[in-house]
Design a protein around this motif. Structure first.
Motif, PDB file in Angstrom:
ATOM      1  N   TRP A   1       2.936   6.131  -4.501  1.00 56.27           N
ATOM      2  CA  TRP A   1       3.408   5.560  -3.244  1.00 56.27           C
ATOM      3  C   TRP A   1       4.922   5.555  -3.155  1.00 56.27           C
ATOM      4  CZ3 TRP A   1       0.161   6.235   0.202  1.00 56.27           C
ATOM      5  CH2 TRP A   1      -1.198   6.038   0.000  1.00 56.27           C
ATOM      6  N   HIS A   2       5.598   5.340  -4.276  1.00 57.74           N
ATOM      7  CA  HIS A   2       7.065   5.448  -4.272  1.00 57.74           C
ATOM      8  C   HIS A   2       7.499   6.867  -3.898  1.00 57.74           C
ATOM      9  CE1 HIS A   2       8.629   1.589  -5.467  1.00 57.74           C
ATOM     10  NE2 HIS A   2       7.792   1.510  -6.485  1.00 57.74           N
ATOM     11  N   LYS A   3       6.829   7.860  -4.455  1.00 55.53           N
ATOM     12  CA  LYS A   3       7.167   9.254  -4.155  1.00 55.53           C
ATOM     13  C   LYS A   3       6.900   9.569  -2.687  1.00 55.53           C
ATOM     14  CE  LYS A   3       6.489  13.954  -5.815  1.00 55.53           C
ATOM     15  NZ  LYS A   3       7.827  14.341  -5.449  1.00 55.53           N
ATOM     16  N   ARG A   4       5.772   9.110  -2.181  1.00 52.05           N
ATOM     17  CA  ARG A   4       5.457   9.330  -0.760  1.00 52.05           C
ATOM     18  C   ARG A   4       6.489   8.667   0.138  1.00 52.05           C
ATOM     19  NH1 ARG A   4      -0.140   9.965   1.031  1.00 52.05           N
ATOM     20  NH2 ARG A   4       0.795   9.991   3.087  1.00 52.05           N
ATOM     21  N   GLN A   5       6.941   7.477  -0.255  1.00 50.76           N
ATOM     22  CA  GLN A   5       7.963   6.781   0.522  1.00 50.76           C
ATOM     23  C   GLN A   5       9.240   7.606   0.603  1.00 50.76           C
ATOM     24  OE1 GLN A   5       8.456   2.830  -1.185  1.00 50.76           O
ATOM     25  NE2 GLN A   5       8.289   1.935   0.836  1.00 50.76           N
ATOM     26  N   SER A   6       9.637   8.185  -0.513  1.00 53.50           N
ATOM     27  CA  SER A   6      10.863   8.989  -0.506  1.00 53.50           C
ATOM     28  C   SER A   6      10.702  10.227   0.376  1.00 53.50           C
ATOM     29  CB  SER A   6      11.290   9.371  -1.918  1.00 53.50           C
ATOM     30  OG  SER A   6      10.333  10.184  -2.539  1.00 53.50           O
TER      31      SER A   6
ATOM     32  N   GLU B   1       3.885  -1.767   1.080  1.00 49.65           N
ATOM     33  CA  GLU B   1       2.783  -2.694   0.800  1.00 49.65           C
ATOM     34  C   GLU B   1       1.829  -2.100  -0.238  1.00 49.65           C
ATOM     35  OE1 GLU B   1       0.744  -4.301   4.251  1.00 49.65           O
ATOM     36  OE2 GLU B   1       2.546  -3.899   5.456  1.00 49.65           O
ATOM     37  N   LEU B   2       1.579  -0.805  -0.123  1.00 53.35           N
ATOM     38  CA  LEU B   2       0.667  -0.148  -1.061  1.00 53.35           C
ATOM     39  C   LEU B   2       1.226  -0.136  -2.483  1.00 53.35           C
ATOM     40  CD1 LEU B   2      -0.669   2.663   1.230  1.00 53.35           C
ATOM     41  CD2 LEU B   2      -2.084   1.017   0.000  1.00 53.35           C
ATOM     42  N   VAL B   3       2.530  -0.102  -2.624  1.00 58.99           N
ATOM     43  CA  VAL B   3       3.150  -0.174  -3.952  1.00 58.99           C
ATOM     44  C   VAL B   3       2.687  -1.450  -4.661  1.00 58.99           C
ATOM     45  CG1 VAL B   3       5.354  -0.543  -5.142  1.00 58.99           C
ATOM     46  CG2 VAL B   3       5.149   1.267  -3.437  1.00 58.99           C
ATOM     47  N   VAL B   4       2.549  -2.532  -3.894  1.00 57.62           N
ATOM     48  CA  VAL B   4       2.128  -3.814  -4.454  1.00 57.62           C
ATOM     49  C   VAL B   4       0.604  -3.903  -4.572  1.00 57.62           C
ATOM     50  CG1 VAL B   4       2.119  -6.315  -4.061  1.00 57.62           C
ATOM     51  CG2 VAL B   4       4.171  -4.967  -3.545  1.00 57.62           C
ATOM     52  N   GLU B   5      -0.094  -3.487  -3.519  1.00 65.22           N
ATOM     53  CA  GLU B   5      -1.551  -3.647  -3.452  1.00 65.22           C
ATOM     54  C   GLU B   5      -2.330  -2.614  -4.265  1.00 65.22           C
ATOM     55  OE1 GLU B   5      -2.884  -6.240  -2.205  1.00 65.22           O
ATOM     56  OE2 GLU B   5      -1.103  -7.011  -1.182  1.00 65.22           O
ATOM     57  N   ASP B   6      -1.726  -1.490  -4.563  1.00 70.85           N
ATOM     58  CA  ASP B   6      -2.402  -0.406  -5.293  1.00 70.85           C
ATOM     59  C   ASP B   6      -1.589  -0.056  -6.541  1.00 70.85           C
ATOM     60  OD1 ASP B   6      -4.027   1.692  -5.998  1.00 70.85           O
ATOM     61  OD2 ASP B   6      -3.488   2.972  -4.302  1.00 70.85           O
ATOM     62  N   PRO B   7      -1.591  -0.950  -7.545  1.00 71.50           N
ATOM     63  CA  PRO B   7      -0.725  -0.754  -8.715  1.00 71.50           C
ATOM     64  C   PRO B   7      -1.054   0.506  -9.517  1.00 71.50           C
ATOM     65  CG  PRO B   7      -2.228  -2.598  -9.084  1.00 71.50           C
ATOM     66  CD  PRO B   7      -2.394  -2.169  -7.662  1.00 71.50           C
ATOM     67  N   VAL B   8      -2.277   0.974  -9.446  1.00 70.35           N
ATOM     68  CA  VAL B   8      -2.647   2.176 -10.194  1.00 70.35           C
ATOM     69  C   VAL B   8      -1.876   3.389  -9.680  1.00 70.35           C
ATOM     70  CG1 VAL B   8      -4.559   3.751 -10.696  1.00 70.35           C
ATOM     71  CG2 VAL B   8      -4.924   1.284 -10.787  1.00 70.35           C
TER      72      VAL B   8
END
Length: 104
Positions: A88-93, A76-83
């Motif tokens: 967030w992608h790295k944290r997800q991995s 969700e943060l990938v979408v809501e926090d574009p900056v």
């Protein structure tokens, strides 16, 4: 999170993992309640600061359910926090790796 752990150490004289996890879960519940209870000053809608804090706490709890919830919230943060999308992608991995190591 570090402050909570230090407080438990000071109060209990030793690090009590169950006590810390209980406090973390209380914090998670309070943040979820804040996010789900809009007021005039804080209208409804995603608050990336609260979501980010919640992700940190869920990741610190570290059980499978919490890590799954953190992973989903990072999506969700990938979408809501574009900056900070790449962050967030790295944290997800990272959480995906942790999920592979956790057995429940």
């Amino acid at each position: 999170v570090f402050v909570i752990c230090r407080w438990v150490q000071r109060e209990e004289g030793a690090y009590d993992k169950d006590k810390v996890n209980g406090l973390l879960r209380d914090c998670v519940a309070k943040i979820k309640d804040m996010n789900d209870s809009p007021t005039e000053d804080y209208p409804a809608g995603p608050c990336v600061s609260l979501m980010s804090a919640l992700v940190d706490l869920l990741e610190t709890v570290g059980d499978k359910t919490s890590l799954e919830e953190a992973k989903n919230m990072m999506g969700e943060l990938v979408v809501e926090d574009p900056v900070r999308r790449k962050y967030w992608h790295k944290r997800q991995s990272t959480v995906l790796v942790l999920l592979g190591k956790v057995s429940e």
